[in-house]
Design a protein around this motif. Structure first.
Motif: not given
Length: 778
Positions: A498-499, A506-509, A524-525
């Protein structure tokens, strides 16, 4: 001169080496010796990193093969009787059996570590006799010293906390258990003292949740005993997650140091020190860097805090440290290559937090001028994000404020909705369903990876997802489930999915953290204002509904869970974040209803874990958490059935809030603690639809029909059969095809038997008393 320290370091490694080693062992890829070898290398690499960064007091024994509370239990030989164990070092087969279950024995209960996203295995004391099977802190201390020349700080879970988190004994037996365990703790410390250890960190986080007079007496007994056992050791009584209760009494305990959280317990702890002062014979561990959040601290502000505290405690009696273990944050920001620079420059993961701690320690000793350049850069990094458009979407802020001011209620009360829904859906007694997800096979994960890399077109990937949905729709019908789900094959994680489709995320690797066992999540951030960008789940749910005549539930993750399972911005209140999420998710609920989906599940498994540790703050949190859920779901028609799901927690103390959510059906994970929750319903009336999970999906075993029948029967003693649903206790994403199908078949058979019993009892109840008496005479 002040020193620097951390309370613990992430186990999993920057590349999740820990997870891969563990799952390789479980799969039979390598033998036990190889697992030990890999874990040793990971552990030493971590210690070496802390040493090279400049941390003075380096924690040892914070590493685990699964969970640190389970480690403590097996160190004391506290193995449930259903597992084959007699004495001596607990074999890995038994250790992992307790955590995951075996074909013969169910796993021990798993629950949240205070109000974090980490889960621990609950020790079971009944039927056990404590013994020191091995001195784990001593082994860890020796390893660090012999292999790396590190004079480490062994970390131990304190006796009061350990017993408070355990089960299987009456409260009247608490002191008796304390008497059994204290000599074992004393032996551990004596052996560490003989080995030359200087500091030992004893974690007592329960001291922030409430300390009774009886607990104070126990604490006096505990720490007089331990200090007397090893008088040359320095004991750091470590607390975290909030401010200490009974501060004036706690700081008088006979220990050499007290560790306090000045991030999440800042106001309370600072107030206590200003009011009561701090003992002149103790060291103060100042938890000034957030061990749970991912944002850089305002280093100038934190340095001012340290300088303020130094007016109460001389700097040579101060240890600058993290607020809690860094277990709860990813390893390093360095490996993140795709984040916007304005965001990346404001982030701090475990390795960056080490550097922050060292910098603040230096600033405290040498003054702000000695670190002025670093302080200026830090301030610039934080201001850039704060002034960005992402955090200043005025129209979204105004719309959410206006919308959330309205009272969120359904059109009609539950009793009237229930009648309308029964007439509409015509469901059988004790309807069966699942929680939402089905096994994500290697093929599913590979297909998603190929699509994300661009090697598969969106059309090819969508066709693959449709194949998975069709297969599982047919299987659900063949098994005999009443309400179906599409399986969530397009989703990586129930929050991440959903994020990725909402603004403000934002999404980290590589921002992985441990959730439980080898289960790692990449939260998620939430870094900006949240907004709806378009339909998220309608397409797959509509497709699934087109393949069956039975109802299919739409599946969403609720606002509180998305918030609690994300790393959230720290510049606005969590309540404001929850309402922004609710505003966006409500638009998806309404889109599903417009598309003809009449059952919608809005999962809130993480409501309880966000509960503040202070009782005085819990009511306010629950009020706005429930309000956010109702804001998400209250606009639907009476015949649209709202489901929700909660898991991983104890719920006996929030039954009223669960009722207030006003969901038509709530499913609760209870298989590992079924009896405890049933007891709650014996004490509290519950008159909405409910499903208590009848089998544990976290274990690979297939539960028998008899096991599930027993769970159903106990629940039906206190719950209305007309309102009771039958389901597993959680989603089936991590399980395999064969075990899932077999378990669901057994669940449907147990339901069939329960329906017969309920129908028989109802018929019996309607017979005239004289006829029943005549039958008894016969």
């Amino acid at each position: 001169m002040s020193k620097s320290s951390v309370l613990g370091y992430p186990r999993i490694g920057a590349d999740r080496e820990w997870k891969k080693a563990l799952e390789g062992f479980w799969s039979g890829k390598w033998e036990e010796a190889e697992l030990h070898s890999r874990f040793t290398q990971i552990r030493l690499d971590h210690l070496r990193k802390l040493k090279e960064t400049g941390i003075d007091l380096i924690p040892v024994n914070d590493f685990s093969y699964y969970d640190h509370i389970l480690d403590t239990a097996v160190m004391f030989g506290l193995v449930p009787s259903r597992f084959t164990y007699h004495s001596g070092t607990v074999p890995l087969s038994v250790y992992y059996g307790i955590a995951r279950g075996t074909k013969e024995a169910a796993a021990s209960e798993m629950t949240k570590w205070f109000n974090t996203n980490y889960h621990y295995i609950v020790p079971e004391l009944n039927g056990t006799t404590p013994q020191l099977t091995e001195n784990k802190p001593l082994i860890a201390y020796r390893e660090a010293k012999e292999k790396l020349g590190i004079d480490g700080k062994p970390v131990i879970v304190g006796p009061l906390t350990f017993l408070k988190l355990s089960k299987g004994y009456a409260q009247s037996e608490f002191d008796a258990w304390l008497e059994k365990l204290l000599p074992l703790y004393a032996q551990i410390l004596r052996e560490l003292e003989a080995e030359g250890a200087v500091w030992v960190q004893i974690d007592e986080p329960v001291l922030v949740t409430g300390v009774s007079d009886e607990d104070l007496r126990r604490l006096q007994t505990i720490y007089h005993t331990l200090t007397s056992a090893a008088p040359k050791l320095k004991l750091m009584l470590q607390t975290y997650f909030e401010a200490v209760e009974q501060f004036a009494e706690v700081v008088k305990l006979p220990v050499q140091g007290i560790g306090l959280d000045f991030v999440h317990g800042r106001q309370g702890n600072l107030h206590s020190i200003r009011k009561y002062g701090f003992p002149e014979d103790k060291v103060l561990g100042i938890g000034v860097i957030d061990g749970r959040g991912i944002w850089k601290s305002s280093q100038r502000e934190q340095l001012k805090l340290l300088q303020d505290l130094a007016s109460h405690v001389p700097s040579d009696r101060i240890i600058v440290q993290s607020s809690c273990s860094l277990l709860h944050v990813p390893v390093t920001v360095e490996r993140e290559t795709r984040l916007p620079s304005v965001l990346k420059m404001a982030l701090s993961f475990a390795d960056e937090k080490l550097a922050e701690i060292v910098l603040l320690s230096k600033g405290l000793v040498k003054g702000a001028d000695a670190v002025a350049e670093e302080l200026d850069q830090n301030e610039s990094d934080l201001q850039a994000l704060q002034q960005s458009e992402d955090r200043n979407r005025i129209k979204i802020q105004q719309a959410v404020a206006e919308w959330s001011a309205h009272e969120p209620v359904r059109n009609r009360p539950f009793a009237e909705r229930y009648a309308a829904q029964q007439a509409h859906w015509q469901l059988p007694l004790l309807p069966t369903t699942t929680i939402g997800s089905f096994p994500q096979s290697p093929e599913v994960r590979k297909a998603r990876q190929l699509w994300r890399k661009g090697e598969w077109s969106s059309e090819k990937y969508e066709a693959f997802i449709h194949e998975q949905i069709e297969f599982w729709m047919k299987l659900q019908e063949e098994v005999g489930l009443d309400v179906l789900v599409h399986g969530e094959f397009e989703r990586t994680d129930m929050v991440e999915f959903f994020g990725e489709k909402l603004g403000g995320f934002a999404f980290t690797e590589n921002g992985w953290v441990q959730s439980y066992g080898s289960r790692c999540v990449k939260p998620p951030v939430i870094y900006g204002d949240i907004f709806f960008t378009g339909e998220m789940t309608v397409k797959e749910t509509q497709y699934a509904q087109s393949r069956t005549n039975r109802p299919v539930k739409g599946m969403l993750t609720g606002p509180i869970t998305i918030m609690n399972w994300s790393f959230v911005r720290d510049d606005v209140s969590r309540e404001q974040i929850a309402y922004q999420l609710a505003y966006a998710l409500r638009q998806e609920v309404e889109a599903l209803e417009r598309a003809g989906i009449g059952m919608i599940q809005v999962d809130e498994p993480a409501v309880r874990e966000g509960l503040p540790l202070k009782a005085s703050e819990q009511s306010e949190y629950l009020n706005w958490a429930v309000r956010a859920f109702r804001l998400t779901t209250c606009s639907v028609k009476d015949t649209t059935q709202i489901h929700t799901h909660m898991c991983y927690c104890e719920f006996h103390d929030m039954i009223d809030s669960i009722k207030d959510m006003d969901a038509d059906v709530i499913s609760i994970e209870t298989s590992r603690s079924h009896g405890e929750l049933i007891h709650s319903f014996e004490q509290n009336t519950y008159n909405l639809g409910i499903g208590l999970g009848v089998y544990d999906i976290h274990s690979p075993r297939v539960p028998s029909v008899d096991e599930m029948t027993a769970m159903i029967e106990r629940a039906l003693r206190v719950l209305d059969p007309k309102l009771f649903w039958i389901n597993p206790d959680c989603g089936l994403k991590t399980r395999g095809l064969e075990e899932t199908a077999a378990s669901l078949r057994n669940m449907v058979e147990a339901t069939r038997l329960a329906r017969v019993r309920v129908a028989t009892n109802e018929v019996e109840a309607t017979r005239p008393a004289t006829a029943r008496l005549a039958q008894q005479v016969k």
